[in-house]
Scaffold this active site. Structure first.
Site, PDB file in Angstrom:
ATOM      1  N   GLY A  44      -4.582 -10.641  -3.050  1.00 51.02           N
ATOM      2  CA  GLY A  44      -5.458  -9.825  -2.073  1.00 51.02           C
ATOM      3  C   GLY A  44      -6.588  -9.370  -2.345  1.00 51.02           C
ATOM      4  N   SER A  46      -9.843 -10.681  -2.458  1.00 53.92           N
ATOM      5  CA  SER A  46     -11.069 -10.926  -1.737  1.00 53.92           C
ATOM      6  C   SER A  46     -11.654  -9.565  -0.792  1.00 53.92           C
ATOM      7  CB  SER A  46     -10.959 -12.590  -1.324  1.00 53.92           C
ATOM      8  OG  SER A  46      -9.992 -12.135  -0.140  1.00 53.92           O
ATOM      9  N   SER A  47     -10.696  -9.179  -0.627  1.00 56.86           N
ATOM     10  CA  SER A  47     -10.640  -7.974   0.623  1.00 56.86           C
ATOM     11  C   SER A  47     -10.006  -6.412   0.124  1.00 56.86           C
ATOM     12  CB  SER A  47     -10.453  -8.553   1.902  1.00 56.86           C
ATOM     13  OG  SER A  47     -10.266  -7.403   3.295  1.00 56.86           O
ATOM     14  N   GLY A  48     -10.672  -5.506   1.375  1.00 49.52           N
ATOM     15  CA  GLY A  48      -9.841  -4.609   1.138  1.00 49.52           C
ATOM     16  C   GLY A  48      -9.655  -3.483   0.226  1.00 49.52           C
ATOM     17  N   ARG A  69      -6.649 -16.341  -0.425  1.00 44.93           N
ATOM     18  CA  ARG A  69      -6.746 -18.470   0.501  1.00 44.93           C
ATOM     19  C   ARG A  69      -8.072 -19.034   0.835  1.00 44.93           C
ATOM     20  NH1 ARG A  69      -2.635 -16.734   4.820  1.00 44.93           N
ATOM     21  NH2 ARG A  69      -3.677 -14.878   5.026  1.00 44.93           N
ATOM     22  N   ASP A  98      -2.404 -20.355  -1.328  1.00 43.64           N
ATOM     23  CA  ASP A  98      -1.568 -19.555  -0.087  1.00 43.64           C
ATOM     24  C   ASP A  98      -0.136 -19.423  -1.338  1.00 43.64           C
ATOM     25  OD1 ASP A  98       0.346 -20.488   2.899  1.00 43.64           O
ATOM     26  OD2 ASP A  98      -0.042 -18.179   1.740  1.00 43.64           O
ATOM     27  N   SER A 177       2.798  -1.731  -1.129  1.00 42.90           N
ATOM     28  CA  SER A 177       3.818  -1.618   0.534  1.00 42.90           C
ATOM     29  C   SER A 177       3.250  -0.937   1.408  1.00 42.90           C
ATOM     30  CB  SER A 177       4.996  -0.550  -0.061  1.00 42.90           C
ATOM     31  OG  SER A 177       6.250  -0.760   0.901  1.00 42.90           O
ATOM     32  N   TYR A 191       6.848  -5.013  10.541  1.00 40.24           N
ATOM     33  CA  TYR A 191       6.317  -4.808   9.849  1.00 40.24           C
ATOM     34  C   TYR A 191       6.491  -3.560   8.355  1.00 40.24           C
ATOM     35  CZ  TYR A 191       2.039  -2.683   6.476  1.00 40.24           C
ATOM     36  OH  TYR A 191       1.272  -2.316   5.651  1.00 40.24           O
ATOM     37  N   LYS A 195       8.068  -3.643   4.192  1.00 40.94           N
ATOM     38  CA  LYS A 195       7.314  -2.512   3.831  1.00 40.94           C
ATOM     39  C   LYS A 195       8.312  -2.024   3.188  1.00 40.94           C
ATOM     40  CE  LYS A 195       3.105  -3.407   3.545  1.00 40.94           C
ATOM     41  NZ  LYS A 195       2.439  -4.136   2.762  1.00 40.94           N
TER      42      LYS A 195
HETATM   43  N1  LIG Z   1      -4.955  -0.949   5.478  1.00 41.64           N
HETATM   44  C1  LIG Z   1      -4.132  -0.249   5.879  1.00 41.64           C
HETATM   45  O1  LIG Z   1      -4.177   0.922   6.442  1.00 41.64           O
HETATM   46  C2  LIG Z   1      -3.060  -0.766   4.506  1.00 41.64           C
HETATM   47  C3  LIG Z   1      -3.159  -1.852   4.349  1.00 41.64           C
HETATM   48  N2  LIG Z   1      -1.406  -1.590   3.135  1.00 41.64           N
HETATM   49  C4  LIG Z   1      -1.846  -3.061   2.386  1.00 41.64           C
HETATM   50  O2  LIG Z   1      -1.952  -2.686   1.636  1.00 41.64           O
HETATM   51  C5  LIG Z   1      -2.701  -4.660   1.099  1.00 41.64           C
HETATM   52  C6  LIG Z   1      -3.754  -4.746   1.687  1.00 41.64           C
HETATM   53  O3  LIG Z   1      -4.278  -3.888   3.028  1.00 41.64           O
HETATM   54  P1  LIG Z   1      -5.719  -4.330   3.307  1.00 41.64           P
HETATM   55  O4  LIG Z   1      -6.488  -4.011   1.990  1.00 41.64           O
HETATM   56  O5  LIG Z   1      -5.931  -3.279   4.284  1.00 41.64           O
HETATM   57  O6  LIG Z   1      -6.310  -6.280   3.855  1.00 41.64           O
HETATM   58  P2  LIG Z   1      -6.818  -6.861   3.891  1.00 41.64           P
HETATM   59  O7  LIG Z   1      -6.554  -8.020   5.361  1.00 41.64           O
HETATM   60  O8  LIG Z   1      -8.437  -6.332   4.007  1.00 41.64           O
HETATM   61  O9  LIG Z   1      -6.862  -8.025   2.475  1.00 41.64           O
HETATM   62  C7  LIG Z   1      -5.808  -8.821   3.096  1.00 41.64           C
HETATM   63  C8  LIG Z   1      -5.980  -9.846   1.210  1.00 41.64           C
HETATM   64  O10 LIG Z   1      -4.642 -10.271   1.225  1.00 41.64           O
HETATM   65  C9  LIG Z   1      -5.165 -12.152   1.085  1.00 41.64           C
HETATM   66  N3  LIG Z   1      -4.041 -12.700   1.436  1.00 41.64           N
HETATM   67  C10 LIG Z   1      -3.135 -12.554   2.585  1.00 41.64           C
HETATM   68  N4  LIG Z   1      -1.947 -12.883   3.009  1.00 41.64           N
HETATM   69  C11 LIG Z   1      -2.268 -14.000   2.233  1.00 41.64           C
HETATM   70  C12 LIG Z   1      -1.613 -15.014   1.489  1.00 41.64           C
HETATM   71  N5  LIG Z   1      -0.269 -15.285   1.833  1.00 41.64           N
HETATM   72  N6  LIG Z   1      -1.868 -15.461   0.370  1.00 41.64           N
HETATM   73  C13 LIG Z   1      -2.310 -14.915  -0.177  1.00 41.64           C
HETATM   74  N7  LIG Z   1      -3.593 -13.760  -0.169  1.00 41.64           N
HETATM   75  C14 LIG Z   1      -3.469 -13.501   0.883  1.00 41.64           C
HETATM   76  C15 LIG Z   1      -6.200 -11.795   2.190  1.00 41.64           C
HETATM   77  O11 LIG Z   1      -6.900 -13.130   1.661  1.00 41.64           O
HETATM   78  P3  LIG Z   1      -6.602 -14.518   2.559  1.00 41.64           P
HETATM   79  O12 LIG Z   1      -6.539 -14.272   3.643  1.00 41.64           O
HETATM   80  O13 LIG Z   1      -8.629 -15.423   2.421  1.00 41.64           O
HETATM   81  O14 LIG Z   1      -5.633 -15.384   2.126  1.00 41.64           O
HETATM   82  C16 LIG Z   1      -6.826 -10.558   1.902  1.00 41.64           C
HETATM   83  O15 LIG Z   1      -7.523 -10.830   0.420  1.00 41.64           O
HETATM   84  C17 LIG Z   1      -1.004  -5.744   2.182  1.00 41.64           C
HETATM   85  O16 LIG Z   1      -0.212  -5.501   1.884  1.00 41.64           O
HETATM   86  C18 LIG Z   1      -1.208  -3.649   3.603  1.00 41.64           C
HETATM   87  O17 LIG Z   1      -0.258  -4.374   4.266  1.00 41.64           O
HETATM   88  C19 LIG Z   1      -1.079  -0.766   3.287  1.00 41.64           C
HETATM   89  C20 LIG Z   1      -0.979   0.900   3.912  1.00 41.64           C
HETATM   90  C21 LIG Z   1      -2.466   0.936   4.826  1.00 41.64           C
HETATM   91  C1  LIG Z   2       7.545  15.814   4.322  1.00 38.83           C
HETATM   92  C2  LIG Z   2       7.114  14.774   4.599  1.00 38.83           C
HETATM   93  C3  LIG Z   2       5.621  14.426   6.020  1.00 38.83           C
HETATM   94  C4  LIG Z   2       6.623  14.089   6.493  1.00 38.83           C
HETATM   95  C5  LIG Z   2       4.621  12.946   6.803  1.00 38.83           C
HETATM   96  C6  LIG Z   2       4.822  12.086   7.763  1.00 38.83           C
HETATM   97  C7  LIG Z   2       3.774  10.932   8.111  1.00 38.83           C
HETATM   98  C8  LIG Z   2       4.482   9.543   8.583  1.00 38.83           C
HETATM   99  C9  LIG Z   2       2.967   8.806   9.364  1.00 38.83           C
HETATM  100  C10 LIG Z   2       2.938   7.259   8.932  1.00 38.83           C
HETATM  101  C11 LIG Z   2       1.958   6.711   8.370  1.00 38.83           C
HETATM  102  C12 LIG Z   2       2.573   5.147   7.935  1.00 38.83           C
HETATM  103  C13 LIG Z   2       0.847   4.181   8.151  1.00 38.83           C
HETATM  104  C14 LIG Z   2       0.694   3.516   8.079  1.00 38.83           C
HETATM  105  C15 LIG Z   2      -0.206   2.603   6.718  1.00 38.83           C
HETATM  106  C16 LIG Z   2      -0.084   0.990   7.292  1.00 38.83           C
HETATM  107  O1  LIG Z   2       0.597   0.818   6.514  1.00 38.83           O
HETATM  108  C17 LIG Z   2      -0.948   0.616   8.204  1.00 38.83           C
HETATM  109  N1  LIG Z   2      -2.118   0.108   8.679  1.00 38.83           N
HETATM  110  C18 LIG Z   2      -0.845  -0.905   8.717  1.00 38.83           C
HETATM  111  O2  LIG Z   2      -1.441  -1.714   7.644  1.00 38.83           O
END
Ligand SMILES: NC(=O)C1=CN([C@@H]2O[C@H](COP(=O)(O)OP(=O)(O)OC[C@H]3O[C@@H](n4cnc5c(N)ncnc54)[C@H](OP(=O)(O)O)[C@@H]3O)[C@@H](O)[C@H]2O)C=CC1
Ligand SMILES: CCCCCCCCCCCCCCCC(=O)[C@@H](N)CO
Length: 335
Positions: A44, A46-48, A69, A98, A177, A191, A195
């Site tokens: 993952g 390549s992004s975020g 991917r 993938d 997670s 989701y 997680k």
């Molecule tokens: N953003 C948020 O609010 C939160 C995110 N997370 C978790 O953090 C992680 C990253 O999230 P975020 O940065 O937002 O995501 P992005 O969508 O910005 O990036 C996701 C990355 O995962 C890669 N990816 C997805 N599926 C596959 C696959 N099957 N094989 C290989 N690569 C894959 C994508 O590339 P490509 O599509 O090219 O394969 C991309 O590089 C995730 O697990 C997400 O659940 C957790 C909490 C909050």
């Molecule tokens: C003593 C305890 C304090 C309790 C605080 C309660 C706060 C709970 C909020 C739940 C937040 C869930 C965020 C999910 C983010 C995510 O994964 C999505 N963006 C999907 O990517």
């Protein structure tokens, strides 16, 4: 006499703070050094959040491989990461695969990358996505997409590297997670299930690898302002938005930096923000502790935290009831 005492106490405090500052500086510098010239792989990447972790690793001298991917996004992300390198000896690579696809392809791709870039010192699972909506509204296709990309991809990727890392006798594995692994949220049922599963996976993996010199870190990001987050906003119910924002919105840079820092510190939980840290104390369960301070907080605060959680749950119930009423009122106004 008083002046002598004052001088002694002041110099003692100054000496103590100097020693403390030196230890902390050495500790963090030592940690930064531990990735110098070492191979870090980020799925993952390549992004975020994953890309930000890869950027942070490049800044402290690591050889970085990013996995995803889409080749175009991989290429542009790798150029950005190269731009952060500490020295010209660093190596950079991307793998387009993938992770939820054929396991043998994943395994072969990773083996080739390790042959090119060297043994893994840090392996970060950060691939995944969220598709929001109530259970009746999300399609079976979207359900399978989340199970494959959040759970199967992490299990397959980690399986492909864990044996070699155990044989090497050192290194860290990050399982990304979410706070949704501590709290099932309206509109994130499937989701949250993926997680929650990753939490159990990380705890078991920690048990399986600790006697081989490996550390496992469970990353628990809250809402993070990434391209993935922007995408999930499209179908996100208002209830999900309002409940999730309780834990605030962070930048991927903040989250990526915190995950890498906690991993280098050998922490099991990696959380950010007030609510995130509270949840690691109140929801610690059977997770390993990595400091006695953390253990003391868990032992003495879990009970009272239950009352705080009940308060938060009551606010979530109010949010859900109000959204339902507003929706019904809107519907009545239309008829
Ligand atoms: N953003 C948020 O609010 C939160 C995110 N997370 C978790 O953090 C992680 C990253 O999230 P975020 O940065 O937002 O995501 P992005 O969508 O910005 O990036 C996701 C990355 O995962 C890669 N990816 C997805 N599926 C596959 C696959 N099957 N094989 C290989 N690569 C894959 C994508 O590339 P490509 O599509 O090219 O394969 C991309 O590089 C995730 O697990 C997400 O659940 C957790 C909490 C909050
Ligand atoms: C003593 C305890 C304090 C309790 C605080 C309660 C706060 C709970 C909020 C739940 C937040 C869930 C965020 C999910 C983010 C995510 O994964 C999505 N963006 C999907 O990517």
């Amino acid at each position: 006499m008083d002046h002598i005492m004052f001088a002694l106490i002041t110099s003692g405090i100054l000496a103590l703070s100097f020693v403390l500052a030196t230890i902390l500086k050495y500790k963090f510098t030592a940690k930064k050094k531990c990735l110098l010239g070492r191979h870090v792989m980020v799925t993952g990447g390549s992004s975020g959040i994953g890309k930000c972790i890869a950027l942070e690793a490049a800044k402290i001298g690591a050889n970085v491989t990013i996995v995803a991917r889409n080749k175009n996004r991989l290429r542009s992300a790798l150029e950005e990461i190269k731009g952060q390198c500490l020295n010209n000896d660093q190596k950079f690579n991307y793998l387009s695969v993938d992770l939820a696809g054929d396991y043998n392809v994943v395994k072969t791709t990773f083996n080739n990358a390790v042959d090119d870039m060297g043994p893994l010192c840090l392996f970060v699972n950060c691939a995944g996505l969220a598709i929001c909506g109530t259970l009746e509204d999300i399609s079976i296709n979207d359900i399978m997409k989340m199970i494959n990309n959040n759970l199967i991809s992490t299990i397959q990727a980690t399986k492909a590297i864990v044996n070699e890392m155990k044989q090497n006798g050192y290194g860290s594995i990050v399982i990304t997670s979410s706070l949704a692994s501590f709290c099932g949220v309206y509109g994130l049922s499937v989701y949250s299930a993926t997680k929650f599963a990753l939490r159990g996976f990380a705890e078991a993996l920690s048990m399986e690898t600790k006697n081989f010199g490996l550390k496992v870190t469970l990353a628990l990001p809250p809402d993070t302002d990434t391209p993935g987050y922007a995408n999930e906003l499209k179908d996100k119910p208002l209830e999900t938005l309002l409940i999730s924002e309780t834990a605030k919105l962070f930048t991927p840079e903040e989250v990526g930096r915190k995950i890498l820092q906690d991993t280098l510190d050998g922490c099991f939980f990696s959380a950010i923000g007030f609510e995130g840290h509270l949840m690691t104390i109140s929801c610690s369960g059977m997770a390993p502790f990595t400091s006695y301070l953390e253990l003391i907080c868990q032992v003495f605060c879990t009970g009272i935290m239950r009352l705080i959680i009940v308060y938060y749950q009551s606010t979530f119930d109010k949010i859900i009831k109000k959204c339902k009423l507003d929706r019904e009122q809107l519907k009545n106004n239309k008829t």
